[in-house]
Structures are given as C-alpha cells and as structure tokens.
Design a protein around this motif. Sequence first.
Motif, PDB file in Angstrom:
ATOM      1  N   LEU A  93       0.847  -1.185   0.000  1.00  0.00           N
ATOM      2  CA  LEU A  93       0.000   0.000   0.000  1.00  0.00           C
ATOM      3  C   LEU A  93       0.891   1.248   0.000  1.00  0.00           C
ATOM      4  CD1 LEU A  93      -3.215   0.494   0.767  1.00  0.00           C
ATOM      5  CD2 LEU A  93      -2.212   1.427   2.830  1.00  0.00           C
ATOM      6  N   PRO A  95       1.794   4.477   1.572  1.00  0.00           N
ATOM      7  CA  PRO A  95       1.455   5.012   2.902  1.00  0.00           C
ATOM      8  C   PRO A  95       0.618   6.287   2.793  1.00  0.00           C
ATOM      9  CG  PRO A  95       3.775   4.450   2.796  1.00  0.00           C
ATOM     10  CD  PRO A  95       3.243   4.319   1.403  1.00  0.00           C
ATOM     11  N   THR A  99      -2.049   7.807   8.257  1.00  0.00           N
ATOM     12  CA  THR A  99      -1.121   6.928   8.971  1.00  0.00           C
ATOM     13  C   THR A  99       0.036   7.752   9.555  1.00  0.00           C
ATOM     14  OG1 THR A  99      -1.781   5.238   7.393  1.00  0.00           O
ATOM     15  CG2 THR A  99       0.118   4.724   8.756  1.00  0.00           C
ATOM     16  N   ASP A 116       4.171  -4.151  15.013  1.00  0.00           N
ATOM     17  CA  ASP A 116       3.307  -3.596  13.965  1.00  0.00           C
ATOM     18  C   ASP A 116       2.699  -4.766  13.190  1.00  0.00           C
ATOM     19  OD1 ASP A 116       2.063  -1.939  12.081  1.00  0.00           O
ATOM     20  OD2 ASP A 116       3.857  -1.865  10.802  1.00  0.00           O
ATOM     21  N   GLY A 118       0.692  -6.080   9.991  1.00  0.00           N
ATOM     22  CA  GLY A 118       0.358  -5.679   8.619  1.00  0.00           C
ATOM     23  C   GLY A 118       1.218  -4.487   8.220  1.00  0.00           C
ATOM     24  N   GLY A 120       3.237  -3.762   5.660  1.00  0.00           N
ATOM     25  CA  GLY A 120       3.314  -3.232   4.284  1.00  0.00           C
ATOM     26  C   GLY A 120       4.720  -2.756   3.958  1.00  0.00           C
ATOM     27  N   ILE A 124       5.319   2.430   9.337  1.00  0.00           N
ATOM     28  CA  ILE A 124       5.033   2.782  10.738  1.00  0.00           C
ATOM     29  C   ILE A 124       6.245   2.501  11.646  1.00  0.00           C
ATOM     30  CG2 ILE A 124       3.550   2.304  12.736  1.00  0.00           C
ATOM     31  CD1 ILE A 124       1.224   1.793  10.782  1.00  0.00           C
ATOM     32  N   ASP A 140       3.853  -9.221   8.340  1.00  0.00           N
ATOM     33  CA  ASP A 140       2.883  -9.066   7.247  1.00  0.00           C
ATOM     34  C   ASP A 140       2.671 -10.445   6.647  1.00  0.00           C
ATOM     35  OD1 ASP A 140       1.941  -6.305   5.510  1.00  0.00           O
ATOM     36  OD2 ASP A 140       1.632  -8.266   4.557  1.00  0.00           O
ATOM     37  N   ILE A 141       1.468 -10.672   6.172  1.00  0.00           N
ATOM     38  CA  ILE A 141       1.161 -11.975   5.549  1.00  0.00           C
ATOM     39  C   ILE A 141       1.833 -12.088   4.183  1.00  0.00           C
ATOM     40  CG2 ILE A 141      -0.974 -11.242   4.377  1.00  0.00           C
ATOM     41  CD1 ILE A 141      -2.226 -13.906   5.427  1.00  0.00           C
ATOM     42  N   SER A 142       2.203 -10.959   3.594  1.00  0.00           N
ATOM     43  CA  SER A 142       2.794 -10.939   2.258  1.00  0.00           C
ATOM     44  C   SER A 142       4.326 -10.948   2.324  1.00  0.00           C
ATOM     45  CB  SER A 142       2.303  -9.686   1.505  1.00  0.00           C
ATOM     46  OG  SER A 142       3.244  -9.293   0.542  1.00  0.00           O
ATOM     47  N   ASP A 166       0.893 -14.569   9.537  1.00  0.00           N
ATOM     48  CA  ASP A 166      -0.533 -14.244   9.497  1.00  0.00           C
ATOM     49  C   ASP A 166      -0.961 -13.958  10.930  1.00  0.00           C
ATOM     50  OD1 ASP A 166      -3.294 -14.333   9.498  1.00  0.00           O
ATOM     51  OD2 ASP A 166      -3.433 -16.071   8.149  1.00  0.00           O
ATOM     52  N   ASN A 182      -2.500  -0.869  11.088  1.00  0.00           N
ATOM     53  CA  ASN A 182      -3.398  -0.250  10.112  1.00  0.00           C
ATOM     54  C   ASN A 182      -3.846  -1.410   9.228  1.00  0.00           C
ATOM     55  OD1 ASN A 182      -4.684   1.213   8.138  1.00  0.00           O
ATOM     56  ND2 ASN A 182      -2.791   1.934   7.164  1.00  0.00           N
ATOM     57  N   PRO A 183      -4.830  -2.187   9.717  1.00  0.00           N
ATOM     58  CA  PRO A 183      -5.201  -3.406   8.986  1.00  0.00           C
ATOM     59  C   PRO A 183      -6.093  -3.084   7.789  1.00  0.00           C
ATOM     60  CG  PRO A 183      -6.643  -3.127  10.861  1.00  0.00           C
ATOM     61  CD  PRO A 183      -5.691  -1.966  10.885  1.00  0.00           C
ATOM     62  N   PRO A 184      -6.345  -4.067   6.921  1.00  0.00           N
ATOM     63  CA  PRO A 184      -7.347  -3.829   5.871  1.00  0.00           C
ATOM     64  C   PRO A 184      -8.671  -3.544   6.570  1.00  0.00           C
ATOM     65  CG  PRO A 184      -6.142  -5.896   5.515  1.00  0.00           C
ATOM     66  CD  PRO A 184      -5.794  -5.423   6.880  1.00  0.00           C
ATOM     67  N   PHE A 217     -10.639  -7.797  11.360  1.00  0.00           N
ATOM     68  CA  PHE A 217      -9.266  -7.651  11.867  1.00  0.00           C
ATOM     69  C   PHE A 217      -9.239  -7.076  13.280  1.00  0.00           C
ATOM     70  CE2 PHE A 217      -8.002  -8.371   7.490  1.00  0.00           C
ATOM     71  CZ  PHE A 217      -6.912  -9.205   7.680  1.00  0.00           C
TER      72      PHE A 217
HETATM   73  C1  LIG Z   1      -3.813  -1.219   5.029  1.00  0.00           C
HETATM   74  S1  LIG Z   1      -2.322  -2.100   4.698  1.00  0.00           S
HETATM   75  C2  LIG Z   1      -1.237  -1.225   5.793  1.00  0.00           C
HETATM   76  C3  LIG Z   1       0.188  -1.180   5.341  1.00  0.00           C
HETATM   77  C4  LIG Z   1       1.079  -0.252   6.195  1.00  0.00           C
HETATM   78  N1  LIG Z   1       1.060  -0.637   7.582  1.00  0.00           N
HETATM   79  C5  LIG Z   1       0.603   1.187   6.055  1.00  0.00           C
HETATM   80  O1  LIG Z   1       0.052   1.729   7.013  1.00  0.00           O
HETATM   81  O2  LIG Z   1       0.795   1.763   4.977  1.00  0.00           O
HETATM   82  C6  LIG Z   1      -2.631  -3.629   5.515  1.00  0.00           C
HETATM   83  C7  LIG Z   1      -1.476  -4.657   5.490  1.00  0.00           C
HETATM   84  O3  LIG Z   1      -1.917  -5.821   6.213  1.00  0.00           O
HETATM   85  C8  LIG Z   1      -1.420  -6.968   5.567  1.00  0.00           C
HETATM   86  N2  LIG Z   1      -2.276  -8.127   5.964  1.00  0.00           N
HETATM   87  C9  LIG Z   1      -3.483  -8.486   5.442  1.00  0.00           C
HETATM   88  N3  LIG Z   1      -3.957  -9.569   6.068  1.00  0.00           N
HETATM   89  C10 LIG Z   1      -3.027  -9.915   7.011  1.00  0.00           C
HETATM   90  C11 LIG Z   1      -2.939 -10.956   7.973  1.00  0.00           C
HETATM   91  N4  LIG Z   1      -3.900 -11.882   8.092  1.00  0.00           N
HETATM   92  N5  LIG Z   1      -1.838 -11.014   8.776  1.00  0.00           N
HETATM   93  C12 LIG Z   1      -0.838 -10.099   8.654  1.00  0.00           C
HETATM   94  N6  LIG Z   1      -0.876  -9.074   7.755  1.00  0.00           N
HETATM   95  C13 LIG Z   1      -1.948  -8.981   6.946  1.00  0.00           C
HETATM   96  C14 LIG Z   1      -1.481  -6.634   4.086  1.00  0.00           C
HETATM   97  O4  LIG Z   1      -0.596  -7.474   3.349  1.00  0.00           O
HETATM   98  C15 LIG Z   1      -1.077  -5.157   4.113  1.00  0.00           C
HETATM   99  O5  LIG Z   1       0.311  -4.996   3.923  1.00  0.00           O
END
Ligand SMILES: C[S@@+](CC[C@H](N)C(=O)[O-])C[C@H]1O[C@@H](n2cnc3c(N)ncnc32)[C@H](O)[C@@H]1O
Length: 277
Positions: A93, A95, A99, A116, A118, A120, A124, A140-142, A166, A182-184, A217
């Motif tokens: 994402l 930033p 945030t 932190d 998620g 990304g 943060i 992060d899951i990715s 995850d 900052n989750p989805p 989340f």
């Molecule tokens: C809204 S983005 C925030 C990215 C960064 N923290 C920011 O504020 O710009 C949410 C992040 O959560 C990660 N994410 C989604 N599902 C997840 C999970 N189950 N466990 C860990 N991370 C996860 C996504 O890959 C993404 O990078």
Amino acid sequence: MLLIGQISDYFFDELLETYNSREIDSLLLIVVKEILNLNYAEFIINKQKILAKKDYLMIVEIVKKLKKNIPIEYILKKCEFNGLPFYVDKNVLIPRQETEELVEWIKQHDFNLALDIGTGSGCIPIAISKYKKTSFTAIDISASAIEIAKNNARKNEVYIDFFVADINSYEPNKKFDLIVSNPPYLTKDESIYMHNNVLLNEPKSAIFVENDDPTFFYKTISFFSLNNLNKGGMLFLEINPKFCEETIEIFKKNKFVNIELKKDLNNRNRMLKAVLN
Ligand SMILES: C[S@@+](CC[C@H](N)C(=O)[O-])C[C@H]1O[C@@H](n2cnc3c(N)ncnc32)[C@H](O)[C@@H]1O
C-alpha cells in the motif's frame, strides 16, 4: 523541440480526461522535480530553456502510465512518509497521510517493545524507530511486502525484526508494550467511492475486508492483544470511521480501557488508542 515551460501544457492536454487541474498541477511538480531536479521557482525561471530529449522521453513514458491510472508513487517507485524516503511498488500500500497522523500520536508515548501488524512498506515502525529508541517487531502476511519493508529499514538505517506471518496464527515469543496496526478495513461495497488509481493498482488484500464482517481484523487483533500485550500496554489502530462504534465495543468487551479516538484531517474518527487493563 519542446521548451521546459511547455511541459505544463503537455500535462494538461494529455491528462485532463483522467485527473482534475489540482491533481495535474501536483503531478507536474513531482515529475519536474524528479526528472529535471527543479523546484517550482526553478521551473518558472527555466521555462524558456530547451528540454533535453532524454528528459522529454522519460516524461512521455510517465504520462503514458499516469493515463492508465497508475499512481505516481508506483511509477517513480518511491514516496515520502514522515519526511523519510520509502521504496514502494504494487506489492505494498502507498502510505497515507492519516497513517502519518497515527505515527505522530504514537511518538508522544513511552514504550520499549512494540509490534506492527500488517506492516506493508514498513512505514510505521521505520518512522517511529527513526525518531525514538524502541525494539520493533513487524509482521505481514505478504512475503513481498516484508522484502520491501526490510529494504526500507536498511535505506533509513533502522533495525526492525521483520517476519512473514498471518496475525490469525502468529505466536510471538515475547509480550509487547505497544501494538500498532493499520489493517485492511474497507468493505468491498465502499470501493464504489474509490478512485481508479487505488482500485486498479493497490493490493486488494491490503485494503478490503468482506462486507459481512467489516470488523474482522479488529476482533482478531483484540484477541491477539489480550494474550500478547503487557498489562497496561497500549494498542494504536487505524479504523474505519463507518464502523467506529462497533470497533469500540470489541475493545470494551475485551478488557481494554481508556479508549480514545482521534479524528483525521477530514474530521472523521480514524484512529483509536486503548489500554489493556
Ligand atoms: C492497510 S495495509 C497497511 C500497510 C502499512 N502498515 C501502512 O500503514 O501503509 C494492511 C497490510 O496488512 C497486511 N495483511 C493483510 N492480512 C493480514 C494478515 N492476516 N496477517 C498479517 N498481515 C496482513 C497486508 O498485506 C497489508 O500490507
């Protein structure tokens, strides 16, 4: 042969179907700074100079991508967060300003061990670690996001413990004084209000949750924090203003106290702080 001053007309001619004039002005200044290394005043002073062919060709390529709604940050593969340089591409994402506000709020508190969820681009924990001495873990899951976050930490000369994990199954080997996330949080239904450059380019898994479970989340993070936050530890979250009340209820029910909200620049409840009792 084009003069430097004519880049402005070129931008407006090519981009007015896709962006409004304010957006075009701002894109123009970013591109002029990036390609010609000129700030606004220097751009004006140099208007009558000839634009070098290699610079012209680079600008044409950028404009082609802008017309396809690709965000300028992904085109240039960089952005600024809290005054610091970050590499970004379509795996993370871009930033956001809200945030940065969350980070400013966290900086006002004292803590040592932090997590932190998620991360990304890593924006943060990197911005906070640059400002104060802390021991940050970030997940992060990715896997691609974690690679990018690691590079960004190196670029900004800070150390963060990054893991691909995850949050639904992550089991850390220590408890934290502070957890931030900052989750989805946008529901798929809310996508109708979003600009194409977000919808077509940014990773959907970073932005959206299912319509039928908009606080998914926050429930996960609340449960995780009960077991992994020290007593008196703080939780800082970016939240969806639309589901603010439901989100507060989740934390109230789960032993969190002193719940505070903070508004974003558009005066909407966007950040939440809670303390574990
Ligand atoms: C809204 S983005 C925030 C990215 C960064 N923290 C920011 O504020 O710009 C949410 C992040 O959560 C990660 N994410 C989604 N599902 C997840 C999970 N189950 N466990 C860990 N991370 C996860 C996504 O890959 C993404 O990078």
